[in-house]
Scaffold this motif. Structure first.
Motif, mmCIF file in Angstrom:
data_model
loop_
_atom_site.group_PDB
_atom_site.id
_atom_site.type_symbol
_atom_site.label_atom_id
_atom_site.label_comp_id
_atom_site.label_asym_id
_atom_site.label_seq_id
_atom_site.Cartn_x
_atom_site.Cartn_y
_atom_site.Cartn_z
ATOM 1 N N GLY A 118 -5.649 1.126 7.653
ATOM 2 C CA GLY A 118 -6.261 2.067 7.142
ATOM 3 C C GLY A 118 -5.527 3.642 7.866
ATOM 4 N N GLN A 119 -4.910 3.400 8.141
ATOM 5 C CA GLN A 119 -3.807 4.429 8.509
ATOM 6 C C GLN A 119 -3.147 5.128 7.469
ATOM 7 O OE1 GLN A 119 -3.572 6.490 11.193
ATOM 8 N NE2 GLN A 119 -2.597 8.058 10.031
ATOM 9 N N VAL A 120 -2.829 3.582 6.294
ATOM 10 C CA VAL A 120 -1.669 4.439 5.099
ATOM 11 C C VAL A 120 -3.067 4.989 3.760
ATOM 12 C CG1 VAL A 120 -0.843 3.041 3.053
ATOM 13 C CG2 VAL A 120 -0.448 2.165 5.483
ATOM 14 N N LEU A 121 -3.988 4.391 4.639
ATOM 15 C CA LEU A 121 -4.866 5.700 2.924
ATOM 16 C C LEU A 121 -5.176 7.190 3.600
ATOM 17 C CD1 LEU A 121 -7.034 5.260 0.666
ATOM 18 C CD2 LEU A 121 -8.522 4.403 2.073
ATOM 19 N N GLU A 122 -5.445 6.538 5.364
ATOM 20 C CA GLU A 122 -5.938 8.406 5.630
ATOM 21 C C GLU A 122 -4.407 8.783 4.845
ATOM 22 O OE1 GLU A 122 -6.918 8.518 9.781
ATOM 23 O OE2 GLU A 122 -7.659 6.900 9.348
ATOM 24 N N ASP A 123 -3.164 8.130 5.004
ATOM 25 C CA ASP A 123 -1.478 9.545 4.780
ATOM 26 C C ASP A 123 -1.770 9.594 3.034
ATOM 27 O OD1 ASP A 123 -1.030 8.791 7.549
ATOM 28 O OD2 ASP A 123 -0.060 7.191 7.046
ATOM 29 N N HIS A 124 -2.146 8.606 2.741
ATOM 30 C CA HIS A 124 -2.109 9.284 0.797
ATOM 31 C C HIS A 124 -3.017 9.723 0.764
ATOM 32 C CE1 HIS A 124 -1.878 8.346 -3.414
ATOM 33 N NE2 HIS A 124 -3.467 7.425 -2.985
ATOM 34 N N GLN A 125 -4.479 9.838 1.198
ATOM 35 C CA GLN A 125 -5.370 10.811 0.882
ATOM 36 C C GLN A 125 -5.420 12.149 1.807
ATOM 37 O OE1 GLN A 125 -8.935 9.268 2.770
ATOM 38 N NE2 GLN A 125 -9.773 8.346 0.723
ATOM 39 N N ARG A 126 -4.046 12.893 2.667
ATOM 40 C CA ARG A 126 -3.697 13.351 3.126
ATOM 41 C C ARG A 126 -2.843 13.604 2.366
ATOM 42 N NH1 ARG A 126 1.108 13.740 5.328
ATOM 43 N NH2 ARG A 126 1.183 12.201 5.488
ATOM 44 N N ARG A 127 -1.468 13.357 1.787
ATOM 45 C CA ARG A 127 -0.997 13.534 0.778
ATOM 46 C C ARG A 127 -1.441 13.991 -0.612
ATOM 47 N NH1 ARG A 127 2.986 8.946 0.247
ATOM 48 N NH2 ARG A 127 4.129 10.865 -1.206
ATOM 49 N N MET A 182 0.646 -1.401 0.126
ATOM 50 C CA MET A 182 -0.072 -0.019 0.415
ATOM 51 C C MET A 182 0.766 1.548 -0.043
ATOM 52 S SD MET A 182 -2.836 -1.230 2.438
ATOM 53 C CE MET A 182 -4.526 0.325 2.343
ATOM 54 N N ARG A 183 2.326 1.202 0.196
ATOM 55 C CA ARG A 183 2.741 2.247 0.994
ATOM 56 C C ARG A 183 3.689 2.864 -0.690
ATOM 57 N NH1 ARG A 183 3.893 -0.189 5.949
ATOM 58 N NH2 ARG A 183 3.232 1.183 7.474
ATOM 59 N N TRP A 184 4.264 1.760 -1.423
ATOM 60 C CA TRP A 184 4.561 2.035 -2.824
ATOM 61 C C TRP A 184 3.465 1.901 -3.690
ATOM 62 C CZ3 TRP A 184 4.284 -2.706 -6.382
ATOM 63 C CH2 TRP A 184 5.206 -2.942 -7.403
ATOM 64 N N GLU A 185 2.416 1.911 -3.598
ATOM 65 C CA GLU A 185 0.955 2.264 -4.557
ATOM 66 C C GLU A 185 1.071 3.348 -4.546
ATOM 67 O OE1 GLU A 185 -2.243 2.111 -6.630
ATOM 68 O OE2 GLU A 185 0.032 0.906 -6.722
ATOM 69 N N SER A 186 0.902 4.115 -2.977
ATOM 70 C CA SER A 186 0.646 5.508 -2.820
ATOM 71 C C SER A 186 1.648 6.452 -3.525
ATOM 72 C CB SER A 186 0.365 5.158 -1.031
ATOM 73 O OG SER A 186 0.286 6.918 -0.705
ATOM 74 N N GLN A 187 2.884 5.705 -3.130
ATOM 75 C CA GLN A 187 3.649 6.619 -3.655
ATOM 76 C C GLN A 187 3.819 6.528 -5.211
ATOM 77 O OE1 GLN A 187 6.367 8.019 -1.559
ATOM 78 N NE2 GLN A 187 7.444 9.138 -2.742
ATOM 79 N N ALA A 188 4.188 5.469 -5.608
ATOM 80 C CA ALA A 188 3.828 5.036 -7.177
ATOM 81 C C ALA A 188 2.752 6.129 -7.892
ATOM 82 C CB ALA A 188 3.931 3.804 -7.698
ATOM 83 N N TRP A 189 1.634 6.140 -6.932
ATOM 84 C CA TRP A 189 0.241 6.740 -7.343
ATOM 85 C C TRP A 189 0.194 8.200 -7.884
ATOM 86 C CZ3 TRP A 189 -2.627 10.528 -6.077
ATOM 87 C CH2 TRP A 189 -4.019 10.423 -7.099
ATOM 88 N N LEU A 190 0.863 8.361 -6.540
ATOM 89 C CA LEU A 190 1.156 10.429 -6.216
ATOM 90 C C LEU A 190 1.902 10.564 -7.608
ATOM 91 C CD1 LEU A 190 0.056 12.504 -5.117
ATOM 92 C CD2 LEU A 190 2.044 11.851 -2.904
ATOM 93 N N HIS A 191 3.401 9.841 -7.447
ATOM 94 C CA HIS A 191 4.081 10.250 -8.565
ATOM 95 C C HIS A 191 3.325 10.702 -9.886
ATOM 96 C CE1 HIS A 191 7.706 11.117 -5.910
ATOM 97 N NE2 HIS A 191 7.781 9.635 -5.821
ATOM 98 N N GLY A 192 2.986 9.187 -9.947
ATOM 99 C CA GLY A 192 2.115 9.302 -11.261
ATOM 100 C C GLY A 192 1.198 10.339 -11.392
ATOM 101 N N PHE A 193 0.547 10.505 -10.681
ATOM 102 C CA PHE A 193 -0.652 11.881 -10.682
ATOM 103 C C PHE A 193 -0.037 13.204 -11.237
ATOM 104 C CE2 PHE A 193 -3.290 14.547 -8.561
ATOM 105 C CZ PHE A 193 -4.229 14.513 -9.636
ATOM 106 N N GLN A 194 1.201 12.999 -10.206
ATOM 107 C CA GLN A 194 2.141 14.622 -9.900
ATOM 108 C C GLN A 194 2.442 14.369 -12.037
ATOM 109 O OE1 GLN A 194 4.497 14.132 -7.196
ATOM 110 N NE2 GLN A 194 3.252 15.600 -5.674
ATOM 111 N N ASP A 195 3.283 13.736 -12.085
ATOM 112 C CA ASP A 195 3.622 13.390 -13.711
ATOM 113 C C ASP A 195 2.558 14.061 -14.724
ATOM 114 O OD1 ASP A 195 6.409 13.025 -12.451
ATOM 115 O OD2 ASP A 195 5.937 11.094 -12.993
ATOM 116 N N ASN A 196 1.560 13.417 -14.200
ATOM 117 C CA ASN A 196 0.459 13.663 -15.344
ATOM 118 C C ASN A 196 -0.133 14.717 -16.013
ATOM 119 O OD1 ASN A 196 0.513 11.049 -16.238
ATOM 120 N ND2 ASN A 196 -1.136 10.693 -15.693
ATOM 121 N N VAL A 197 -0.056 16.036 -13.429
ATOM 122 C CA VAL A 197 -0.418 17.199 -14.259
ATOM 123 C C VAL A 197 0.911 18.201 -14.965
ATOM 124 C CG1 VAL A 197 -0.834 19.086 -12.673
ATOM 125 C CG2 VAL A 197 -2.071 17.206 -11.792
ATOM 126 N N ALA A 198 1.933 18.061 -14.580
ATOM 127 C CA ALA A 198 3.027 18.852 -15.272
ATOM 128 C C ALA A 198 2.846 18.387 -17.089
ATOM 129 C CB ALA A 198 4.144 17.854 -14.568
#
Length: 194
Positions: free
Chosen positions: A118-127, A56-72
């Motif tokens: 649940g905490q991993v998801l909350e951290d992801h959503q906060r980020r 889940m932490r790995w997915e969160s990191q990869a997803w957020l980087h991918g999202f930021q890359d798509n935005v840019a």
């Protein structure tokens, strides 16, 4: 830093957890998919739950980087990047076979509401909200934290409807709502062609 063996285990577990219920994936399935052994898995992860949290932490990191890359990629100008967040999300998620946010699905599969997933998801959503607030600040928007929370709700709702509800129009409607939140009717009108 993860070792090549850990990377293989993470990738295998991610693939299996994403495609099936966690409870239908065994340790044997994971080590077979990774071309590894139980001894290697347990050297890096104490339990299936420990591996789940790492995935889940790995997915969160990869997803957020991918999202930021798509935005840019969609909007190189930082002050206008807020205008493409729905498009950036839809580009990654509006594809055949999309079943919704992997992190959300993994948390919902847990019977225990206090499971650490649940905490991993909350951290992801906060980020995600923090990133949206950064974009709102760059755009000079008033109340960037409030706007970020509202946009996040729109994005999460679109992902849920598109993934679980198989609603092909969810991202178009999300774009229209985001256009209203951003006070940019042209943004919302481009929903059909986005």
């Amino acid at each position: 830093m993860t070792s090549p063996a850990q990377e293989r285990l993470l990738h295998a577990a991610h693939t299996l957890f994403s495609g099936r219920s966690i409870h239908r994936v065994s340790i044997d399935d994971i080590v077979r998919e990774a071309g590894s052994t139980k001894a290697t898995l347990y050297r890096h992860y104490r339990s299936k739950d420990d591996l789940l949290l790492a995935v889940m932490r790995w997915e969160s990191q990869a997803w957020l980087h991918g999202f930021q890359d798509n935005v840019a990629r969609l909007e190189p100008h930082p002050a206008r990047q807020l205008l493409v967040v729905v498009d950036a999300l839809a580009g990654g998620w509006a594809r055949p076979g999309f079943r919704g946010c992997v992190l959300t699905r993994l948390v919902l599969e847990q019977a225990d509401p206090d499971h650490p997933a649940g905490q991993v998801l909350e951290d992801h959503q906060r980020r995600v909200r923090e990133y949206l607030a950064v974009l709102a600040r760059r755009a000079g928007r008033p109340e960037p934290d409030r706007l970020a929370a509202e946009l996040h709700l729109v994005l999460e709702g679109a992902a849920l409807l598109a993934g679980v509800g198989r609603d092909r129009e969810a991202f178009s409607r999300a774009r229209a709502i985001a256009g209203q939140l951003l006070g940019d009717p042209v943004y919302g009108e481009k929903a059909d062609g986005a």
